[in-house]
Enzyme design. Structure first.
Site, PDB file in Angstrom:
ATOM      1  CD  GLU A 173      77.314 -84.033  30.320  1.00  0.00           C
ATOM      2  OE1 GLU A 173      77.352 -82.790  30.269  1.00  0.00           O
ATOM      3  OE2 GLU A 173      76.457 -84.704  29.713  1.00  0.00           O
TER       4      GLU A 173
ATOM      5  CB  VAL B 122      77.910 -84.546  25.034  1.00  0.00           C
ATOM      6  CG1 VAL B 122      78.325 -85.689  24.115  1.00  0.00           C
ATOM      7  CG2 VAL B 122      76.910 -85.031  26.083  1.00  0.00           C
TER       8      VAL B 122
ATOM      9  CE  LYS C  14      66.184 -84.272  29.538  1.00  0.00           C
ATOM     10  NZ  LYS C  14      67.604 -84.023  29.772  1.00  0.00           N
TER      11      LYS C  14
HETATM   12  N1  PSU Z   1      70.697 -83.231  27.610  1.00  0.00           N
HETATM   13  C1  PSU Z   1      70.318 -83.727  28.793  1.00  0.00           C
HETATM   14  N2  PSU Z   1      70.987 -83.329  29.917  1.00  0.00           N
HETATM   15  C2  PSU Z   1      72.049 -82.471  29.853  1.00  0.00           C
HETATM   16  C3  PSU Z   1      72.453 -81.994  28.577  1.00  0.00           C
HETATM   17  C4  PSU Z   1      71.753 -82.400  27.484  1.00  0.00           C
HETATM   18  O1  PSU Z   1      69.384 -84.494  28.853  1.00  0.00           O
HETATM   19  O2  PSU Z   1      72.624 -82.145  30.896  1.00  0.00           O
HETATM   20  C5  PSU Z   1      73.665 -81.116  28.458  1.00  0.00           C
HETATM   21  C6  PSU Z   1      74.864 -81.949  27.982  1.00  0.00           C
HETATM   22  O3  PSU Z   1      76.037 -81.424  28.561  1.00  0.00           O
HETATM   23  C7  PSU Z   1      74.872 -81.692  26.480  1.00  0.00           C
HETATM   24  C8  PSU Z   1      74.440 -80.250  26.454  1.00  0.00           C
HETATM   25  O4  PSU Z   1      76.127 -81.884  25.881  1.00  0.00           O
HETATM   26  O5  PSU Z   1      73.439 -80.131  27.446  1.00  0.00           O
HETATM   27  C9  PSU Z   1      73.900 -79.854  25.100  1.00  0.00           C
HETATM   28  O6  PSU Z   1      73.715 -78.473  25.048  1.00  0.00           O
HETATM   29  P1  PSU Z   1      73.308 -77.779  23.668  1.00  0.00           P
HETATM   30  O7  PSU Z   1      71.933 -78.272  23.376  1.00  0.00           O
HETATM   31  O8  PSU Z   1      73.375 -76.322  23.968  1.00  0.00           O
HETATM   32  O9  PSU Z   1      74.332 -78.204  22.662  1.00  0.00           O
END
Ligand code: PSU
Ligand code: MN
Length: 305
Positions: free
Chosen positions: A26, A107, A160
């Site tokens: 990604e 993702v 996380k």
């Molecule tokens: N979690 C991580 N590192 C990241 C992301 C998530 O530990 O870089 C990024 C990924 O691209 C994931 C996105 O798909 O954040 C999720 O964002 P949201 O929570 O806004 O859906």
């Protein structure tokens, strides 16, 4: 493929033509997940690791109204330094392609693009999930539904602890997404090897994970698999050390009214600052580890077809 706004790099196109193993990567982790220059350095190391393991890396990003699958060094460097890059999920991918601008794929969007390019395996750091307080904010990452929809096996170090992990696992179960802990019973929690929660499934070999991927296709089941690969012990941050920083970052996000797409990048940046860069070192260690496992799974899939 002729009608799609899809540009495969020469290396990826050749691998596709030969049925060689490919691992998608990604770009949001580069633009919104890590600071420059470590983001570009890490992206290069991850690509090198995948090549060393006998597979071809395919970093995905949107530029010039096209989905680029496999980036040149120049493109990767530009992406790592670009300022206003859009963070693209399922909802915004088509809009970015239609109207222009540089877009980094999360993702969810990376899964969509990998599938369009005929790639079955994708390695990253952590996935999005159900946020704490989702019962009032409704903040649930589109990554989860994508796993239910798009047939790509995603390797991550779990999710996380900034998220609500029990709710994330419940939601994945509701969606029918297989969550496979690699080599242990527990679901890993990104910076920590365990979350204290048991993963629904456990597998100990890349061959088993590839076989399960193929079996889902045979059964006509849509969607992918989440492989939760624990961070290497030497890169781990003990839970007691990371927890106060997570709490502080969450409190700050709430106080400042951070919402929607800005939440995850804000928390990652604050935790990086609060741990004085330690979270980044751990993040790099786990992404490399996921790249290795992704390459092994891609090799197994390529060998079987
Ligand atoms: N979690 C991580 N590192 C990241 C992301 C998530 O530990 O870089 C990024 C990924 O691209 C994931 C996105 O798909 O954040 C999720 O964002 P949201 O929570 O806004 O859906
Ligand atoms: Mn969200």
């Amino acid at each position: 493929m002729i009608d799609l706004p899809l540009t495969l790099s020469p290396e990826v196109a050749e691998a596709r033509a030969n049925g060689a193993p490919i691992v998608a990567l990604e770009s949001t982790i580069i633009t919104h997940g890590m600071p420059f220059p470590q983001n570009v350095e890490t992206a290069r190391r991850v690509e090198a690791e995948i090549r060393a393991q006998g597979a071809v890396p395919a970093t995905i990003a949107i530029m010039d109204r096209r989905i680029h699958v496999g980036l040149t060094d120049v493109q990767l460097d530009a992406l790592g330094q670009a300022k206003s890059v859009a963070k693209l999920s399922r909802a915004d991918l088509a809009a970015c392609l239609a109207t222009g601008g540089i877009g980094a794929t999360t993702v969810a969007a990376t899964m969509i693009c990998a599938h369009l390019a005929g790639i079955h395996v994708f390695a990253t750091g952590g996935i999005g999930g159900v946020h704490r307080g989702a019962e009032t904010s409704f903040d649930i990452s589109a990554d989860l539904r994508e796993l239910a929809e798009t047939p790509v096996t995603v390797i991550a170090a779990g999710a996380k602890a900034i998220l609500d992990l029990p709710k994330t696992l419940e939601y994945l179960e509701t969606l029918g997404v297989p969550v496979i802990a690699y080599g242990q019973d527990d679901f890993p929690a990104f910076w920590s090897r365990t979350s204290g929660l048991k993963a629904p499934l456990r597998m100990d070999t890349a061959a088993d994970i590839a076989a399960a991927h193929r079996m889902r296709a045979r059964l006509g089941l849509p969607g992918g698999q989440l492989v939760a690969n624990p961070i290497p012990a030497e890169a781990e941050i003990p839970k007691a050390e990371i927890t106060p920083h997570i709490e502080a970052a969450l409190a700050e996000a709430a106080a400042r009214g951070i919402a929607a797409k800005a939440v995850t990048p804000f928390l990652l940046q604050r935790i990086f600052e609060l741990t004085e860069g330690r979270s980044l070192t751990a993040n790099i260690g786990l992404v490399l580890n996921n790249a290795r496992l992704g390459a092994a799974i891609a090799r197994e899939l390529a060998a079987a077809t």
